[in-house]
Each structure stands twice: as C-alpha cells, then as structure tokens.
Design a protein around this motif. Sequence first.
Motif, PDB file in Angstrom:
ATOM      1  N   LYS B  25       0.850  -1.203   0.000  1.00 25.15           N
ATOM      2  CA  LYS B  25       0.000   0.000   0.000  1.00 25.15           C
ATOM      3  C   LYS B  25       0.889   1.258   0.000  1.00 25.15           C
ATOM      4  O   LYS B  25       1.928   1.282   0.667  1.00 25.15           O
ATOM      5  N   GLY B  26       0.523   2.233  -0.794  1.00 22.31           N
ATOM      6  CA  GLY B  26       1.306   3.472  -0.837  1.00 22.31           C
ATOM      7  C   GLY B  26       2.448   3.431  -1.841  1.00 22.31           C
ATOM      8  O   GLY B  26       3.235   4.380  -1.949  1.00 22.31           O
ATOM      9  N   SER B  27       2.541   2.345  -2.608  1.00 26.26           N
ATOM     10  CA  SER B  27       3.597   2.257  -3.622  1.00 26.26           C
ATOM     11  C   SER B  27       3.351   3.277  -4.743  1.00 26.26           C
ATOM     12  O   SER B  27       2.206   3.594  -5.072  1.00 26.26           O
ATOM     13  N   SER B  28       4.459   3.746  -5.314  1.00 28.21           N
ATOM     14  CA  SER B  28       4.349   4.725  -6.403  1.00 28.21           C
ATOM     15  C   SER B  28       4.484   4.024  -7.751  1.00 28.21           C
ATOM     16  O   SER B  28       4.829   2.833  -7.825  1.00 28.21           O
ATOM     17  N   LEU B  29       4.271   4.796  -8.802  1.00 28.66           N
ATOM     18  CA  LEU B  29       4.459   4.277 -10.153  1.00 28.66           C
ATOM     19  C   LEU B  29       5.910   3.830 -10.341  1.00 28.66           C
ATOM     20  O   LEU B  29       6.176   2.820 -11.000  1.00 28.66           O
ATOM     21  N   LEU B  30       6.836   4.570  -9.721  1.00 34.13           N
ATOM     22  CA  LEU B  30       8.253   4.192  -9.791  1.00 34.13           C
ATOM     23  C   LEU B  30       8.483   2.797  -9.195  1.00 34.13           C
ATOM     24  O   LEU B  30       9.200   1.974  -9.764  1.00 34.13           O
ATOM     25  N   ASP B  31       7.824   2.529  -8.044  1.00 36.96           N
ATOM     26  CA  ASP B  31       7.934   1.199  -7.430  1.00 36.96           C
ATOM     27  C   ASP B  31       7.436   0.112  -8.387  1.00 36.96           C
ATOM     28  O   ASP B  31       8.059  -0.943  -8.530  1.00 36.96           O
ATOM     29  N   LEU B  32       6.333   0.409  -9.051  1.00 35.64           N
ATOM     30  CA  LEU B  32       5.786  -0.565 -10.010  1.00 35.64           C
ATOM     31  C   LEU B  32       6.785  -0.809 -11.141  1.00 35.64           C
ATOM     32  O   LEU B  32       7.014  -1.956 -11.539  1.00 35.64           O
ATOM     33  N   CYS B  33       7.374   0.286 -11.641  1.00 35.16           N
ATOM     34  CA  CYS B  33       8.318   0.148 -12.753  1.00 35.16           C
ATOM     35  C   CYS B  33       9.519  -0.712 -12.352  1.00 35.16           C
ATOM     36  O   CYS B  33      10.044  -1.471 -13.176  1.00 35.16           O
ATOM     37  N   GLN B  34       9.939  -0.579 -11.105  1.00 34.80           N
ATOM     38  CA  GLN B  34      11.052  -1.410 -10.629  1.00 34.80           C
ATOM     39  C   GLN B  34      10.644  -2.882 -10.575  1.00 34.80           C
ATOM     40  O   GLN B  34      11.432  -3.771 -10.927  1.00 34.80           O
ATOM     41  N   ALA B  35       9.406  -3.115 -10.189  1.00 35.67           N
ATOM     42  CA  ALA B  35       8.892  -4.495 -10.179  1.00 35.67           C
ATOM     43  C   ALA B  35       8.815  -5.062 -11.605  1.00 35.67           C
ATOM     44  O   ALA B  35       9.179  -6.217 -11.852  1.00 35.67           O
ATOM     45  N   ASP B  64       6.130   9.712  -9.473  1.00 34.97           N
ATOM     46  CA  ASP B  64       5.821   9.759  -8.036  1.00 34.97           C
ATOM     47  C   ASP B  64       4.326   9.554  -7.744  1.00 34.97           C
ATOM     48  O   ASP B  64       3.903   9.600  -6.586  1.00 34.97           O
ATOM     49  N   HIS B  65       3.561   9.317  -8.774  1.00 37.97           N
ATOM     50  CA  HIS B  65       2.122   9.066  -8.619  1.00 37.97           C
ATOM     51  C   HIS B  65       1.898   7.828  -7.727  1.00 37.97           C
ATOM     52  O   HIS B  65       2.484   6.771  -7.959  1.00 37.97           O
ATOM     53  N   ILE B  66       1.073   7.960  -6.701  1.00 40.50           N
ATOM     54  CA  ILE B  66       0.784   6.844  -5.788  1.00 40.50           C
ATOM     55  C   ILE B  66      -0.328   5.970  -6.371  1.00 40.50           C
ATOM     56  O   ILE B  66      -1.377   6.468  -6.789  1.00 40.50           O
ATOM     57  N   LEU B  67      -0.075   4.670  -6.383  1.00 35.63           N
ATOM     58  CA  LEU B  67      -1.041   3.734  -6.977  1.00 35.63           C
ATOM     59  C   LEU B  67      -2.020   3.195  -5.938  1.00 35.63           C
ATOM     60  O   LEU B  67      -1.677   3.061  -4.753  1.00 35.63           O
ATOM     61  N   ASN B  68      -3.214   2.908  -6.397  1.00 35.16           N
ATOM     62  CA  ASN B  68      -4.237   2.301  -5.553  1.00 35.16           C
ATOM     63  C   ASN B  68      -4.613   0.937  -6.100  1.00 35.16           C
ATOM     64  O   ASN B  68      -4.367   0.646  -7.281  1.00 35.16           O
ATOM     65  N   ASP B  69      -5.223   0.135  -5.257  1.00 36.49           N
ATOM     66  CA  ASP B  69      -5.657  -1.193  -5.671  1.00 36.49           C
ATOM     67  C   ASP B  69      -6.597  -1.081  -6.875  1.00 36.49           C
ATOM     68  O   ASP B  69      -7.442  -0.170  -6.936  1.00 36.49           O
TER      69      ASP B  69
END
Lengths: 84, 84, 145, 145
Positions: B25-35, B64-69
């Motif tokens: 929860k609270g992950s950003s678009l950057l976190d997703l891109c790393q995944a 830096d956009h925060i992603l939601n479920d």
Amino acid sequence: MIIVKYFASLKNIAGKEEDHFDLAKGSSLLDLCQAISKTNPQLGKMVHEKKVMISVNLDVVSMDHILNDDDEVALLPPFSGGTQ
Amino acid sequence: MIIVKYFASLKNIAGKEEDHFDLAKGSSLLDLCQAISKTNPQLGKMVHEKKVMISVNLDVVSMDHILNDDDEVALLPPFSGGTQ
Amino acid sequence: MSQALESKVRIQIENFDVSDEIEAIKKVSPNIGGIVTFLGTGREQSKGETISELNFEHYPQMAEKKLEEIRQRAIEEYKIIDMSIIHRIGKIDIGENIVLIVAAGEHRKEAFIACEWAIAELKRITPIWKRETTTTGEVWVQDTP
Amino acid sequence: MSQALESKVRIQIENFDVSDEIEAIKKVSPNIGGIVTFLGTGREQSKGETISELNFEHYPQMAEKKLEEIRQRAIEEYKIIDMSIIHRIGKIDIGENIVLIVAAGEHRKEAFIACEWAIAELKRITPIWKRETTTTGEVWVQDTP
C-alpha cells in the motif's frame, strides 16, 4: 466589331448583357472605355475609378492593349465566388 | 492488485497483453516500474530511458504518482496514429 | 460515378458529392496519404442580415480557365499530387454546398497549404459573383477578400 | 444515416463516408460557412519500402477520451462550431481511409487552423499504433511526428 459583355451588377447598370462597338483599326482598350463612357457615363466612371476589371478574350489586360475585330471584352465587377 | 497493460510492440517484448502486480500500500508508479524491470529487464530499460509513456487510469502521470488497488496502468510506446 | 467526375475543374448547377470527388482523386496515385478538402456552404447570416437564398453567376470559359490555372499552380508550386475544384452556380439554399476544393498530397502539410491557398486564389481571380436574397431585397455582393 | 454518426468522436473497424459525416455536422448550425476536412489514407510507399497493408491498434477508452479532448479544445480555442474525429483500427489496405477530421466554422480561416491542429494533436496524444506489412515483414511504426 468588338463584343462587350457585362456581368452581375453591371448588367443592371448597363441595362443589357452584351453590347457591340465599332472602333477604328488599332484602337486600344482605353479607346473602347471612352466609347462605353459616352453611351453610359455611370459605367465609364466605374471603369475610370478601377471599380471594375476588364478582360479581353478571357485575360485581364491593361488599358493600352490594342483591340482586334471580334475581340470579346468583359467588364467584371469585384468577384464574390466561394464563401465568406 | 495493479493491472498492467502492454500495447503494440511492447506486447511482443512482454510476451503478453496484460500483467498483474501486488505492491505494498502506498507504492508509487516508480515502485511498479522497478517491479516490472525485475520480471522483464528489457521493458524496464525502455521505461527508464523514457521510450514509453505510462498512463494510470487513462491519464499520463509522473513517476511519483501513488497507486491504488485495481488501478489500470498502461505502457504506451510512441504513438503512430493518423498517417505519415 | 458520373462522367462529369472525369474533369477535375468544373462549374455546374447540380450538387456534387464530396466522397465521390475524393474517391476520384484517390485513383490518381497509390501514394496519396493526405487529402484536405474545403467545402463552402451557404450561411444564414451575412453582416447581420438573414439570408434566404444565394445565386451565383459566372463568366463561362474564363471562370473554368482560372480554376484550371489555380489547379496547375497548386500542383506545381505546392508539390501536391492532384487537385479538383468545383463551384456551383444558380440558386443555392442555406446549408447547401457551394464550392469544393480537394487537395491530395503524399503528406498532409502540402495538402493543407495548397487547399487554403486555392480557395483564397479562387476568390481573388475567378469571375464568379454572388447575389444574396434577404428580407430587404437582393444584392450583388461586391466585397473582395 | 447510421446511428454511429450521432457520436462526433469514434474509433471503429468499418469504413466511414466523408459526405455522410459532413452532412451530419452541417445539421449542427445554419451558420456553418466553411468546412475543412482532413482525410488520411494508406500510402503504398513508406521510407522507400512498399507497403502491402497497415494494421492499427488502439488503447480502448483512453484513445476515445483523447479524441474527445481534442474536439473540445478545437471548439473552444479555435472558435469553430463543431468537429468530428473518426479513426479506423484493424487492417487497412493501400488507398483506404484511415482517419477523418471534419472542422466546421462560420468562416474558413478558423476551420483550416483547427483541422490542421487537430490531426497533429491526434498524432501526438492519442494512443493508436500502426503496424506496417512490407515484403520484408511486419513492423510497428515508432516515429513520433
């Protein structure tokens, strides 16, 4: 004999669609305009003030253009084709 | 769960049209891109080099956009609609 | 498609069909990639007056000659593949088609430039005149662009 | 005229008819005087290669949303009366229609500007992709304008 055609608003001013003028050999477009002016001063004034363009045998020419027998001269008011 | 869609040439590179990622929860678009980069380094490199744009729920957003479920993320290669 | 479509420059009383004209020009080359058309239609308002109908008159032969000149210059100067120009004469109701210019190029840029130039040039050099009928009467429109 | 014409922004597999789209936009106002259309068609040559067919793919919903944004901005920023934008997807043969933009204004000037802006903006922001099939294979076109 020179054929003179009137278009659009000039037909109303001339009171006709077409005219014929007999000019001396070697007469210029300016000579013709003076002859038109004599028969219809209002038209003559418009030509003098360059409110109409004049074509000879489908091309716009200058006043010193020499006319030949059977030439078709047209008095053309400002064009308004297309749309606004 | 985040839904990730691939379009055009990226479908070939990803080997699929759609992916799913579970992020904290609270992950950003950057976190997703790393995944994404971990599962497919080639895709990760293209994202890193800004050769693809990324939309979240149909709008292009920053890293830096925060992603939601249930967000729908799409990886978009350069557009080529219309004609040349 | 009618015979008339074979000529790329026409002045005619009857209406034209834009799709038919586009399909006709497409046949010129498989390298046409961008087609820009300008369609002029009869507007209800003109300088604050309400128009009920329009009437167009032309100088036969000279008008067609000028349109062909415009077409040739558009092709040569703007490097388009082809152009067609059609202008209606006679009575035109509000909303009806008046004039169509179709500019077909390999790419869109030259087609836009050629099309916009051609309609301006048509207004400038082609002997066609418009008479507007309003509630106050009929008048020959004399303004040049 | 089909139901589909009621929507001014569409992405569809089937072909469209330029005349039908123009007639639909004319109904919006009797003050339309100038209609500029851009029609993009499939070209046979692309960067020296011979194309046999094109295939377009889009991101559903986002592409339609972007086209509607373009339409709204064209109306507001360029003061045109209305605009329609149609893009085909799927397989397109050489010479076939790909994209149509219709810009209807009171006068021609704003219609030309809005139409040319809209096709450039479509290429820039709309998630649609083209795959070209040539003698050497298939390739997704990646160049941005």
